[in-house]
Design a protein around this motif. Structure first.
Motif, mmCIF file in Angstrom:
data_model
loop_
_atom_site.group_PDB
_atom_site.id
_atom_site.type_symbol
_atom_site.label_atom_id
_atom_site.label_comp_id
_atom_site.label_asym_id
_atom_site.label_seq_id
_atom_site.Cartn_x
_atom_site.Cartn_y
_atom_site.Cartn_z
ATOM 1 N N LEU A 308 -2.235 10.584 2.585
ATOM 2 C CA LEU A 308 -2.003 11.806 1.756
ATOM 3 C C LEU A 308 -0.478 11.833 1.049
ATOM 4 N N LYS A 309 0.505 11.644 2.258
ATOM 5 C CA LYS A 309 1.875 11.507 2.030
ATOM 6 C C LYS A 309 2.124 10.502 0.980
ATOM 7 N N GLU A 310 1.578 9.401 0.894
ATOM 8 C CA GLU A 310 1.864 8.505 -0.349
ATOM 9 C C GLU A 310 1.282 8.942 -1.276
ATOM 10 N N ASP A 311 0.060 9.538 -1.244
ATOM 11 C CA ASP A 311 -0.449 10.053 -2.728
ATOM 12 C C ASP A 311 0.406 11.095 -3.081
ATOM 13 N N LYS A 312 1.096 11.864 -2.291
ATOM 14 C CA LYS A 312 2.181 13.075 -2.819
ATOM 15 C C LYS A 312 3.143 12.580 -3.101
ATOM 16 N N ARG A 315 2.552 10.976 -6.816
ATOM 17 C CA ARG A 315 2.322 12.022 -7.549
ATOM 18 C C ARG A 315 3.772 12.692 -8.063
ATOM 19 N N LEU A 316 4.502 12.840 -6.967
ATOM 20 C CA LEU A 316 6.003 13.419 -7.137
ATOM 21 C C LEU A 316 6.663 12.464 -8.108
ATOM 22 N N GLU A 317 6.475 11.114 -7.827
ATOM 23 C CA GLU A 317 7.416 10.184 -8.404
ATOM 24 C C GLU A 317 6.773 10.130 -9.970
ATOM 25 N N ARG A 318 5.452 10.331 -10.091
ATOM 26 C CA ARG A 318 4.966 10.144 -11.473
ATOM 27 C C ARG A 318 5.642 11.584 -12.322
ATOM 28 N N GLN A 461 4.493 1.283 -7.435
ATOM 29 C CA GLN A 461 3.301 1.399 -6.728
ATOM 30 C C GLN A 461 2.638 0.036 -6.239
ATOM 31 N N LEU A 462 2.752 -0.976 -7.398
ATOM 32 C CA LEU A 462 2.242 -2.297 -6.892
ATOM 33 C C LEU A 462 3.165 -3.021 -5.728
ATOM 34 N N GLU A 463 4.564 -2.695 -5.853
ATOM 35 C CA GLU A 463 5.364 -3.241 -5.042
ATOM 36 C C GLU A 463 4.861 -2.864 -3.541
ATOM 37 N N GLU A 464 4.607 -1.492 -3.502
ATOM 38 C CA GLU A 464 4.107 -0.954 -2.239
ATOM 39 C C GLU A 464 2.875 -1.214 -1.677
ATOM 40 N N GLU A 465 1.919 -1.659 -2.796
ATOM 41 C CA GLU A 465 0.406 -2.298 -2.221
ATOM 42 C C GLU A 465 0.575 -3.621 -1.658
#
Length: 538
Positions: A308-312, A315-318, A461-465
């Motif tokens: 959830l934190k990562e999604d948030k 989303r904030l980064e987007r 996002q890809l680097e984090e994945e």
């Protein structure tokens, strides 16, 4: 875990098979023992008969059973105990032919043994018994003068020797003493043709269905013969036969099944120990699995929160604003506002000056108007002059504004103001051009900016994945290595135990062998298998 469960199931299956085999062997042993008891009951019955007819001989038999090791060669029990009829219906011939004294006599194969036996029982224990010595001739020397086929046309079917079974020493004594190998046994045909049998066969003794015939030559002539017949009494001693061969076969079977029983018990014990070890290993793995599941369940909420934190954050980064771009835009806007403010201030100053001048002029005009009103009637020309003067004043006003702007430029000494035009029309045209140019700057393609921002966010996002997948791969490899060590070491210990028992078992068979673990080239994909590495028969 699944491998250990499969091994445990296999061991339990083997244990069940060993138990079934053990039960089958016990069942076979029980049946053989019952059959032996039944056969021995016949011997016990004969032993009771012996006790009834000769208690001393019966006591001697019991003593001999416990003291056989005192003699060099076998001493056979009384003939009535060791003779077994092939057909109980033929027992009457043997029992009528052998006298009772020999029936209860012990048969010794060695003269010294016979002397010791008689001295011990007759002299020391005062038992009135008989003992006979086995002749030295071999059994093969006792053959009938003619085969039974020679007499078969008169109804003879066998010699007495062929009707029973007994130890070799006993048979040799009966052949030497009672000529059982020469006495034929016939049937009703023999009885009917008895005269011809006596005349043609030259037999001294023979048996028909129910009679014994004895033929003797007359002392007064070589051709005259004397015959006598005796009716046979029914057998009472050896009619119940003991099949010694069957007893020996059953005893051999009993010994073999006893060995199988011991082997089955050993296998059961070994499988039971192996099962206990595997159960302990499986239970240990279950405990570890439960602990891992508990950790997994405890980890799940944390993982969900992190997601959830990562999604948030994503989303904030987007939705995040490009601060640098916005700062540049803000600085440009502030600069433009300041410029506009300076321009407005300058314009305000000009307007204020104009207003002040206009106010002064208005006052003057009001004064002049007042004077004009007072002299309205007479000052028409003055009105025209005032109008002209008013026009002049307007021109002066315009010129004063231009002059004031020029003076302000000179007074400020600013490079920016020196570049501006001197007339109002030119200033309005310059302002219009700058506004149009600003409008062109603002009309940037928003899709380009949005695509740039989206691609930058996708790269992050890809680097984090990739980083997350690499960490998961490392953790999974560590877990595989840990689980492999947890079960491969107990398996190696188990194989060592199996190999030890395997070598011990094969050594009893005069063989040699070894069991080891063949892991193959790939310990992960290839499952370990048991292999017999060597097998040598000595």
């Amino acid at each position: 875990m699944a491998e250990h469960n499969n091994n445990l199931a296999e061991v339990q299956r083997r244990g069940y098979q060993a138990k079934e085999r053990h039960n089958q062997v016990i069942h076979e042993i029980t049946g053989i023992e019952a059959e032996l008891r039944q056969l021995k009951d016949v011997r016990n019955h004969r032993l009771m008969k012996l006790r009834q007819k000769s208690k001393h001989a019966h006591d001697a038999v019991l003593w001999l059973q416990e003291n056989r090791d005192r003699f060099k060669k076998p001493i056979h029990e009384p003939i009535m105990l060791v003779v077994n009829m092939y057909d109980s219906r033929m027992a009457k011939y043997v029992e009528n032919h052998i006298n009772f004294k020999d029936m209860v006599a012990f048969v010794c194969e060695d003269a010294d043994d016979m002397e010791l036996f008689m001295k011990t029982l007759r002299d020391e224990q005062d038992l009135r018994i008989n003992a006979v010595k086995v002749p030295d001739e071999p059994l093969a020397s006792f053959v009938p003068p003619k085969p039974i086929e020679h007499y078969s046309r008169y109804g003879f079917h066998s010699f007495l020797r062929e009707l029973f079974d007994a130890p070799e020493g006993v048979v040799r004594y009966l052949c030497a003493q009672h000529r059982v190998h020469q006495i034929p046994v016939g049937d009703e045909t023999t009885k009917r043709d008895v005269e011809e049998v006596i005349r043609r066969c030259g037999l001294q003794t023979f048996y028909t269905a129910n009679h014994k015939f004895s033929v003797r030559k007359s002392k007064y002539g070589n051709r005259d013969t004397v015959s006598s017949s005796t009716e046979l009494r029914e057998a009472s001693i050896i009619a119940m036969t003991v099949d010694q061969a069957q007893i020996n076969e059953l005893q051999e079977s009993l010994s073999r099944f006893s060995e199988e029983k011991a082997a089955a018990q050993t296998e059961q014990e070994r499988v039971r120990k192996e099962e206990h070890q595997l159960v302990a290993q499986v239970e240990s793995l279950r405990v570890k699995k439960k602990e891992l599941q508990q950790k997994k369940y405890a980890k799940a909420p944390l993982v969900e929160k992190i997601k959830l934190k990562e999604d948030k954050i994503a989303r904030l980064e987007r939705d995040a604003i490009d601060l640098a771009s916005e700062e540049r835009r803000a600085n440009d806007a502030i600069k433009q506002i300041k410029l506009n403010k300076v321009a407005l201030l300058k314009k305000f100053q000009n307007v204020v000056g104009e207003v002040c001048e206009a106010s002064k002029q208005r006052i003057r005009l009001y004064l002049l108007l007042a004077q004009g009103i007072l002299a309205a009637q007479n000052l028409d020309n003055a009105i025209r002059e005032a109008s002209a003067e008013h026009t002049q004043l307007q021109d002066d006003y315009a010129g004063g504004v231009v002059s004031t702007a020029t003076q302000l430029k000179a007074k400020r000494g600013s490079l920016t103001f020196r570049t501006y035009p001197d007339t109002l029309d030119e200033l309005d045209a310059l302002i219009h051009d700058e506004q149009a140019r600003a409008a062109c700057y603002i009309a940037v393609d928003e899709s380009v900016v949005h695509d740039y921002v989206a691609r930058k966010e996708r790269i992050l996002q890809l680097e984090e994945e990739v980083s997350t997948l690499q960490r998961s791969l490392d953790d999974h490899g560590d877990s595989i290595e840990h689980v492999k060590r947890a079960w491969i070491e107990p398996v190696l210990e188990l194989i060592a135990g199996i190999n030890k028992n395997f070598e011990k078992f094969f050594s009893t068979l005069h063989c040699a062998g070894q069991v080891d673990l063949n892991r193959g080239e790939n310990e992960v994909s290839g499952m370990p298998v048991l292999a017999v590495s060597s097998l040598e028969i000595h």
